[in-house]
Design a protein around this motif. Structure first.
Motif, mmCIF file in Angstrom:
data_model
loop_
_atom_site.group_PDB
_atom_site.id
_atom_site.type_symbol
_atom_site.label_atom_id
_atom_site.label_comp_id
_atom_site.label_asym_id
_atom_site.label_seq_id
_atom_site.Cartn_x
_atom_site.Cartn_y
_atom_site.Cartn_z
ATOM 1 N N TRP A 4 0.851 -1.162 -0.084
ATOM 2 C CA TRP A 4 -0.078 0.130 -0.010
ATOM 3 C C TRP A 4 0.901 1.228 0.015
ATOM 4 O O TRP A 4 1.827 1.136 0.691
ATOM 5 N N ARG A 57 0.613 5.669 -0.830
ATOM 6 C CA ARG A 57 0.032 6.839 -0.581
ATOM 7 C C ARG A 57 0.530 8.007 -1.666
ATOM 8 O O ARG A 57 1.729 8.062 -1.375
ATOM 9 N N ARG A 78 4.824 9.843 -4.193
ATOM 10 C CA ARG A 78 4.072 8.866 -3.728
ATOM 11 C C ARG A 78 4.964 8.254 -2.725
ATOM 12 O O ARG A 78 5.979 8.269 -2.752
ATOM 13 N N VAL A 129 3.668 2.854 2.632
ATOM 14 C CA VAL A 129 2.868 2.663 3.773
ATOM 15 C C VAL A 129 3.102 1.375 4.503
ATOM 16 O O VAL A 129 3.718 1.356 5.430
ATOM 17 N N ASP A 161 -3.525 12.323 6.756
ATOM 18 C CA ASP A 161 -3.825 11.161 5.933
ATOM 19 C C ASP A 161 -4.425 11.196 4.803
ATOM 20 O O ASP A 161 -4.587 10.202 3.819
ATOM 21 N N TYR A 173 -4.848 6.467 -2.110
ATOM 22 C CA TYR A 173 -4.119 5.332 -1.705
ATOM 23 C C TYR A 173 -4.239 4.170 -2.790
ATOM 24 O O TYR A 173 -5.247 3.958 -3.350
#
Length: 127
Positions: free
Chosen positions: A36, A38, A45, A48, A90, A94
């Motif tokens: 993953w 984000r 980018r 995660v 956040d 994603y």
């Protein structure tokens, strides 16, 4: 060809939780990873978490440990990202990514190594 479909994004208030899903198909090798990543507006980018689909072993970016949990349901060919105690920082698109373990195992959280990507799912956190 590996095919990835993310879902589960949305708009939530700070302090809430989300579970993102990544349905993965088309693997041609037996030892794979799903990660993953984000990308926030105006930023690069970033990684995660990533998980080995054969062993379930997971890696996290240090700053993501604690609030982010990666897991998988092999029967459903799905990898999840649970995000708790969401904060405005956040907010991002994603993405899930997939590749053979041998391609990404040295730096599993470096987005530049991964070849197969989903279309992304937007997460927006409001305070």
């Amino acid at each position: 060809q590996v095919h990835l479909v993310e879902s589960g994004g949305g708009s939530v208030q700070a302090g809430g939780s989300l579970r993102l899903s990544c349905l993965a198909s088309g693997f041609t090798t037996s030892r794979n990873c799903v990660g993953w990543f984000r990308q926030a507006p105006g930023k690069e980018r970033e990684g995660v978490a990533a998980i080995s689909t054969s062993t379930g072993s997971a890696d996290y970016v240090d700053s993501m440990k604690g609030r982010f949990t990666i897991s998988q349901d092999s029967d459903k060919n799905t990898v999840y990202l649970q995000i708790d105690s969401l904060v405005s920082e956040d907010t991002a698109v994603y993405y899930c990514a997939a590749d053979s373990l041998v391609v990404v195992e040295t730096e599993p959280l470096d987005p530049g190594l991964w070849h197969f990507w989903g279309q992304g799912t937007q997460v927006t956190v409001s305070s």
